[in-house]
Write a protein that holds these residues in place. Structure first.
Motif, mmCIF file in Angstrom:
data_model
loop_
_atom_site.group_PDB
_atom_site.id
_atom_site.type_symbol
_atom_site.label_atom_id
_atom_site.label_comp_id
_atom_site.label_asym_id
_atom_site.label_seq_id
_atom_site.Cartn_x
_atom_site.Cartn_y
_atom_site.Cartn_z
ATOM 1 N N ALA A 1 -2.566 -5.290 -2.777
ATOM 2 C CA ALA A 1 -2.552 -5.748 -1.058
ATOM 3 C C ALA A 1 -3.067 -6.969 -1.104
ATOM 4 O O ALA A 1 -2.503 -7.850 -0.193
ATOM 5 N N ARG B 1 0.872 -1.140 -0.039
ATOM 6 C CA ARG B 1 0.049 0.085 -0.127
ATOM 7 C C ARG B 1 0.770 1.313 -0.050
ATOM 8 O O ARG B 1 0.628 2.239 -0.803
ATOM 9 N N CYS C 1 -4.741 -0.474 -5.679
ATOM 10 C CA CYS C 1 -3.970 -0.632 -4.608
ATOM 11 C C CYS C 1 -4.311 -1.683 -3.569
ATOM 12 O O CYS C 1 -3.715 -2.537 -2.888
ATOM 13 N N GLU C 2 -5.589 -1.832 -3.397
ATOM 14 C CA GLU C 2 -6.414 -2.877 -2.347
ATOM 15 C C GLU C 2 -6.188 -4.106 -3.113
ATOM 16 O O GLU C 2 -5.888 -5.224 -2.253
#
Length: 146
Positions: free
Chosen positions: A51, A34, A47-48
């Motif tokens: 991750a 992140r 991004c999520e």
């Protein structure tokens, strides 16, 4: 933990970091992912998703191999992010998604990776395996339309 980043032609970026296989390493990998992608101005959804993929791949390397070190790499390419997690092997075979019953609590990590990635795979790396996944850098959905 070690990290390095570099730019190549076209503004492509890469970063790698090494983790010890211990409790908390998957969480650390999520946070490092992140942080790095946020610094690269990656949108929140991408991004999520990244991750999640990193967390699942690191967890698999911890649980299914006897590695002493796990290497994570994030690289941008035009319009996509490539994630690779390398272990030292000594596991039981090649990672594959497993269909699990509704009451089972574990074993869905690669199904999640498959759902949010546009592509993923496994390649041998001496010693061990590298499991990789590609995701769109800005929005978009994985191969299954999730």
């Amino acid at each position: 933990m070690a990290a390095d980043a570099w730019a190549e032609g076209g503004g492509e970026l890469c970063v790698s970091f090494a983790l010890d296989p211990r409790p908390g390493s998957a969480s650390m990998a999520r946070q490092l992912t992140r942080d790095r992608l946020g610094g690269w101005s990656t949108d929140e959804d991408a991004c999520e998703a990244a991750a999640l993929v990193v967390s699942e791949l690191v967890t698999n390397a911890i649980v299914h191999t006897a590695s002493r070190r796990i290497i994570c790499e994030l690289c941008t390419e035009p319009g996509k992010l490539r994630i690779a997690v390398r272990d030292e092997g000594r596991g039981r075979g090649v990672p594959r998604p497993a269909r699990r019953g509704p009451d089972e609590e574990h074993g869905r990590g690669l199904l999640l990776v498959e759902a949010v990635s546009s592509a993923w795979g496994v390649r041998e790396s001496a010693p061990g395996l590298t499991v990789w996944a590609e995701l769109p850098l800005h929005g978009g959905v994985g191969a299954s339309g999730v």
